[in-house]
Design an enzyme around this catalytic site. Sequence first.
Site, PDB file in Angstrom:
ATOM      1  N   SER A 192      38.584  46.565  45.206  1.00  9.59           N
ATOM      2  CA  SER A 192      38.410  45.120  45.332  1.00  9.59           C
ATOM      3  C   SER A 192      37.902  44.766  46.731  1.00  9.59           C
ATOM      4  O   SER A 192      36.923  45.341  47.200  1.00  9.59           O
ATOM      5  CB  SER A 192      39.717  44.416  44.989  1.00  9.59           C
ATOM      6  N   ASP A 346      35.703  43.381  34.176  1.00 10.58           N
ATOM      7  CA  ASP A 346      36.001  42.971  35.537  1.00 10.58           C
ATOM      8  C   ASP A 346      35.049  41.848  35.943  1.00 10.58           C
ATOM      9  O   ASP A 346      33.832  41.946  35.739  1.00 10.58           O
ATOM     10  CB  ASP A 346      35.838  44.164  36.483  1.00 10.58           C
ATOM     11  N   HIS A 376      39.870  44.368  36.290  1.00 11.25           N
ATOM     12  CA  HIS A 376      40.132  44.312  37.716  1.00 11.25           C
ATOM     13  C   HIS A 376      41.630  44.455  37.990  1.00 11.25           C
ATOM     14  O   HIS A 376      42.446  43.722  37.424  1.00 11.25           O
ATOM     15  CB  HIS A 376      39.633  42.990  38.303  1.00 11.25           C
TER      16      HIS A 376
END
Length: 406
Positions: A192, A346, A376
């Site tokens: 991330s 995601d 995610h």
Amino acid sequence: MAVLLALLGAPCLLFLGVGLWVICSHFFTVDIPVAIGHPGKLWVLHCIFQLLVTWGMVLEKLRICSMPQFIQFMHDLLPFSKDPDVVVTDLRYGTIPVKLYQPRRTSRSLRPGIVLFHGGGGILGSFKLYHKICCRLCKESDSVVLIIGYRLAPQHRFPSPIRDCLVATIHFLKSLDTYGVDPARVVVCGDSVGGGAAVVVCQKCMARSDLPKIRAQILVYATIQVLDYQLPSFQQNKNVPLLTLDFAFLCVCYYLDISRQWKSDILKGAHLPAQVWEKYRKWLSLENIPERFKKTSYHPVVRAPLNEEAYLETDLLLDLLHSPLLAEDEVVSRLPEACIVSCEYDLLRDNSLLYKKRLEDLGVPVTWHHMEDGFHGVLNTLGMGCFQLPCATRILKAMVQFIEGL
């Protein structure tokens, strides 16, 4: 006694009421694809997370603490589980806390070194949340792992977190002998926003002749641009947990101190003038995304006219320290080989696809793993017992195999 029961009963009713509201509201709005394989587990994780966010917002409104601070507090309640095969050491590089993971068994040769930057949108994440990931990565790849406890927003906004990452990495690179790390096999790794930090650190360190060269970059659903919110994955996965479009934008506001009133303008692309979009078009173009990712639930949108006020207040989005995808070719072409992990469900999927294409076009070797059932934050289910998902194990295996091949 009656008064005491009343005093205790009111908070309990409030807690139950908030929980019921979270569950009911997200039951109708959240999008959990069946292809994930374990939609029930993801729905439960999402409800728990949203309950924490909601309570955090309540406390923020009451001016007790910010929402991120509340969730960070809850993260820190997690227990540390010791791994008999890993030696864990708490250190400080100046004022920056770091945690070092080393395999317990001795080795006659130098080991790979992994500098890990955790995710969390620049507002969340902790040593405890990534402890099991670090342990598994350390012993399964037989590597020395360093995770950096960089400062978080809103207490410490941009650029403090990225500076911490850079300073701690430089300190580690200058201390490789101390930890038995092979200077020819140092890897930066992140998921991330931590993936974006890994790219930035790579770009900054590659120009330093006084440091060992970083051998590779491992990026798991990385945040490497915060300009364009009209990419296909931002439409297709805007309501898919654990990162919805609303929460992603909230993270940007906390991290960069941008007013939430500009949300509509930013999502419509009205926050940047036409010449800026044209400058970066070759790197953000839909042509760089394979057709198969544009076939489902995607409708091209024409950008709205420029809102000059939004541009003046949000131009920080252009800073290369959080949009490293936009760096010049001369910089990107010098980067080391990359292992990129993207997830089908995601919100940031297309960031990975754009970066993969950019690296390949400039001759940088890329190993790409696409998780068809991934979302995610799935890597953080590693070690969560019954909530651990098979996709998390596959991502870790891909990371380990890449490291072993260096």
